[in-house]
Design a protein around this motif. Structure first.
Motif, PDB file in Angstrom:
ATOM      1  N   ARG A  52     -24.772 -53.422  50.548  1.00  0.00           N
ATOM      2  CA  ARG A  52     -25.868 -53.720  49.130  1.00  0.00           C
ATOM      3  C   ARG A  52     -25.010 -54.024  47.772  1.00  0.00           C
ATOM      4  O   ARG A  52     -25.708 -54.659  47.054  1.00  0.00           O
ATOM      5  N   PHE A  53     -23.958 -53.633  47.514  1.00  0.00           N
ATOM      6  CA  PHE A  53     -23.308 -53.608  46.425  1.00  0.00           C
ATOM      7  C   PHE A  53     -21.663 -54.270  46.683  1.00  0.00           C
ATOM      8  O   PHE A  53     -21.127 -53.916  47.636  1.00  0.00           O
ATOM      9  N   LYS A  54     -21.219 -55.120  45.641  1.00  0.00           N
ATOM     10  CA  LYS A  54     -20.073 -55.644  45.471  1.00  0.00           C
ATOM     11  C   LYS A  54     -19.259 -55.392  44.261  1.00  0.00           C
ATOM     12  O   LYS A  54     -20.120 -55.268  43.237  1.00  0.00           O
ATOM     13  N   ILE A  55     -17.939 -55.142  44.490  1.00  0.00           N
ATOM     14  CA  ILE A  55     -17.382 -54.605  43.103  1.00  0.00           C
ATOM     15  C   ILE A  55     -16.838 -56.307  42.577  1.00  0.00           C
ATOM     16  O   ILE A  55     -16.089 -57.044  43.452  1.00  0.00           O
ATOM     17  N   THR A  56     -17.036 -56.314  41.257  1.00  0.00           N
ATOM     18  CA  THR A  56     -16.443 -57.671  40.829  1.00  0.00           C
ATOM     19  C   THR A  56     -15.026 -57.595  40.572  1.00  0.00           C
ATOM     20  O   THR A  56     -14.492 -56.481  40.567  1.00  0.00           O
ATOM     21  N   GLY A  57     -14.359 -58.773  40.010  1.00  0.00           N
ATOM     22  CA  GLY A  57     -12.968 -58.598  39.715  1.00  0.00           C
ATOM     23  C   GLY A  57     -12.620 -57.636  38.467  1.00  0.00           C
ATOM     24  O   GLY A  57     -11.653 -57.394  38.298  1.00  0.00           O
ATOM     25  N   THR A  58     -13.503 -57.601  37.646  1.00  0.00           N
ATOM     26  CA  THR A  58     -13.188 -56.754  36.469  1.00  0.00           C
ATOM     27  C   THR A  58     -13.637 -55.121  36.571  1.00  0.00           C
ATOM     28  O   THR A  58     -13.499 -54.443  35.684  1.00  0.00           O
ATOM     29  N   GLY A  59     -14.175 -54.936  38.090  1.00  0.00           N
ATOM     30  CA  GLY A  59     -14.599 -53.431  38.134  1.00  0.00           C
ATOM     31  C   GLY A  59     -16.103 -53.287  38.195  1.00  0.00           C
ATOM     32  O   GLY A  59     -16.558 -52.047  38.229  1.00  0.00           O
ATOM     33  N   LYS A  60     -16.730 -54.183  37.600  1.00  0.00           N
ATOM     34  CA  LYS A  60     -18.407 -53.813  37.681  1.00  0.00           C
ATOM     35  C   LYS A  60     -18.718 -53.935  38.868  1.00  0.00           C
ATOM     36  O   LYS A  60     -18.344 -54.438  40.112  1.00  0.00           O
ATOM     37  N   VAL A  61     -20.196 -53.352  39.148  1.00  0.00           N
ATOM     38  CA  VAL A  61     -20.750 -53.441  40.400  1.00  0.00           C
ATOM     39  C   VAL A  61     -22.012 -54.400  40.491  1.00  0.00           C
ATOM     40  O   VAL A  61     -22.833 -54.063  39.666  1.00  0.00           O
ATOM     41  N   LYS A  62     -21.973 -55.040  41.315  1.00  0.00           N
ATOM     42  CA  LYS A  62     -22.910 -55.925  41.384  1.00  0.00           C
ATOM     43  C   LYS A  62     -23.842 -55.746  42.559  1.00  0.00           C
ATOM     44  O   LYS A  62     -23.801 -55.260  43.504  1.00  0.00           O
ATOM     45  N   ARG A  63     -25.279 -56.010  42.153  1.00  0.00           N
ATOM     46  CA  ARG A  63     -26.410 -55.766  43.134  1.00  0.00           C
ATOM     47  C   ARG A  63     -27.279 -56.955  43.130  1.00  0.00           C
ATOM     48  O   ARG A  63     -27.480 -57.448  42.089  1.00  0.00           O
ATOM     49  N   HIS A  64     -28.301 -57.102  44.106  1.00  0.00           N
ATOM     50  CA  HIS A  64     -29.318 -57.707  44.192  1.00  0.00           C
ATOM     51  C   HIS A  64     -30.782 -57.016  43.639  1.00  0.00           C
ATOM     52  O   HIS A  64     -30.754 -55.852  43.685  1.00  0.00           O
ATOM     53  N   LYS A  65     -31.587 -57.948  43.154  1.00  0.00           N
ATOM     54  CA  LYS A  65     -32.634 -57.308  42.715  1.00  0.00           C
ATOM     55  C   LYS A  65     -33.709 -57.222  43.745  1.00  0.00           C
ATOM     56  O   LYS A  65     -33.784 -57.602  44.734  1.00  0.00           O
ATOM     57  N   ALA A  66     -34.705 -56.294  43.513  1.00  0.00           N
ATOM     58  CA  ALA A  66     -35.778 -55.841  44.390  1.00  0.00           C
ATOM     59  C   ALA A  66     -36.945 -56.560  44.070  1.00  0.00           C
ATOM     60  O   ALA A  66     -36.957 -57.395  43.499  1.00  0.00           O
ATOM     61  N   TYR A  67     -37.898 -56.234  45.148  1.00  0.00           N
ATOM     62  CA  TYR A  67     -39.310 -56.996  44.958  1.00  0.00           C
ATOM     63  C   TYR A  67     -39.216 -58.357  45.416  1.00  0.00           C
ATOM     64  O   TYR A  67     -40.286 -59.211  45.028  1.00  0.00           O
ATOM     65  N   LYS A  68     -38.492 -58.799  46.365  1.00  0.00           N
ATOM     66  CA  LYS A  68     -38.384 -60.166  46.656  1.00  0.00           C
ATOM     67  C   LYS A  68     -38.461 -60.297  48.022  1.00  0.00           C
ATOM     68  O   LYS A  68     -38.461 -61.440  48.719  1.00  0.00           O
ATOM     69  N   SER A  69     -39.021 -59.301  48.718  1.00  0.00           N
ATOM     70  CA  SER A  69     -39.082 -59.456  50.494  1.00  0.00           C
ATOM     71  C   SER A  69     -40.841 -59.615  50.843  1.00  0.00           C
ATOM     72  O   SER A  69     -40.581 -60.276  51.834  1.00  0.00           O
ATOM     73  N   HIS A  70     -41.665 -59.226  50.057  1.00  0.00           N
ATOM     74  CA  HIS A  70     -43.058 -59.446  50.615  1.00  0.00           C
ATOM     75  C   HIS A  70     -43.935 -59.514  49.505  1.00  0.00           C
ATOM     76  O   HIS A  70     -43.608 -59.244  48.374  1.00  0.00           O
ATOM     77  N   ILE A  71     -45.405 -59.831  49.748  1.00  0.00           N
ATOM     78  CA  ILE A  71     -46.299 -59.851  48.740  1.00  0.00           C
ATOM     79  C   ILE A  71     -45.733 -60.888  47.813  1.00  0.00           C
ATOM     80  O   ILE A  71     -45.850 -60.640  46.550  1.00  0.00           O
ATOM     81  N   LEU A  72     -45.290 -62.245  48.098  1.00  0.00           N
ATOM     82  CA  LEU A  72     -44.812 -62.974  47.435  1.00  0.00           C
ATOM     83  C   LEU A  72     -46.026 -63.959  46.497  1.00  0.00           C
ATOM     84  O   LEU A  72     -45.651 -64.853  45.658  1.00  0.00           O
ATOM     85  N   THR A  73     -47.105 -64.211  47.428  1.00  0.00           N
ATOM     86  CA  THR A  73     -48.107 -64.993  46.854  1.00  0.00           C
ATOM     87  C   THR A  73     -48.626 -64.588  45.324  1.00  0.00           C
ATOM     88  O   THR A  73     -49.015 -65.605  44.579  1.00  0.00           O
ATOM     89  N   LYS A  74     -48.743 -63.497  44.991  1.00  0.00           N
ATOM     90  CA  LYS A  74     -49.269 -63.196  43.708  1.00  0.00           C
ATOM     91  C   LYS A  74     -48.159 -63.252  42.686  1.00  0.00           C
ATOM     92  O   LYS A  74     -48.485 -62.967  41.495  1.00  0.00           O
ATOM     93  N   LYS A  75     -47.016 -63.256  43.029  1.00  0.00           N
ATOM     94  CA  LYS A  75     -45.805 -63.354  42.034  1.00  0.00           C
ATOM     95  C   LYS A  75     -45.553 -64.708  41.776  1.00  0.00           C
ATOM     96  O   LYS A  75     -45.500 -65.608  42.337  1.00  0.00           O
TER      97      LYS A  75
END
Length: 66
Positions: A15-38
Motif C-alpha cells: 500500500r505504501f512506497k518510499i520516495t527518493g527523499t524518504g517520504k511515504v507515498k500513499r493512494h487515496k481512499a473512496y475510489k472503489s465503489h459508489i462512484l455514481t454520486k461522486k
C-alpha cells in the motif's frame, strides 16, 4: 546460530512506497465503489497519489523498514 531478520509488513509494503527523499507515498481512499454520486472532478482527484501525513509517517516507516 544467526539471528533471524525482521520481516516487513507485507500488507503495508503493497500500500505504501518510499520516495527518493524518504517520504511515504500513499493512494487515496473512496475510489472503489459508489462512484455514481461522486463528481468527475472528485474522482479524478482521487486517482492521484499523495504524501502521508507526519502523524502517520513514523509508524509506517517503522513497519516498512524491517
Amino acid at each position: 546460530m544467526a539471528k533471524a531478520k525482521m520481516k516487513s509488513h507485507r500488507g503495508a509494503s503493497k500500500r505504501f512506497k518510499i520516495t527518493g527523499t524518504g517520504k511515504v507515498k500513499r493512494h487515496k481512499a473512496y475510489k472503489s465503489h459508489i462512484l455514481t454520486k461522486k463528481s468527475t472532478k472528485r474522482k479524478r482527484g482521487l486517482r492521484q497519489s499523495t504524501i502521508l501525513t507526519s502523524a502517520d509517517h513514523k509508524r509506517i516507516k517503522n513497519v516498512l523498514d524491517k
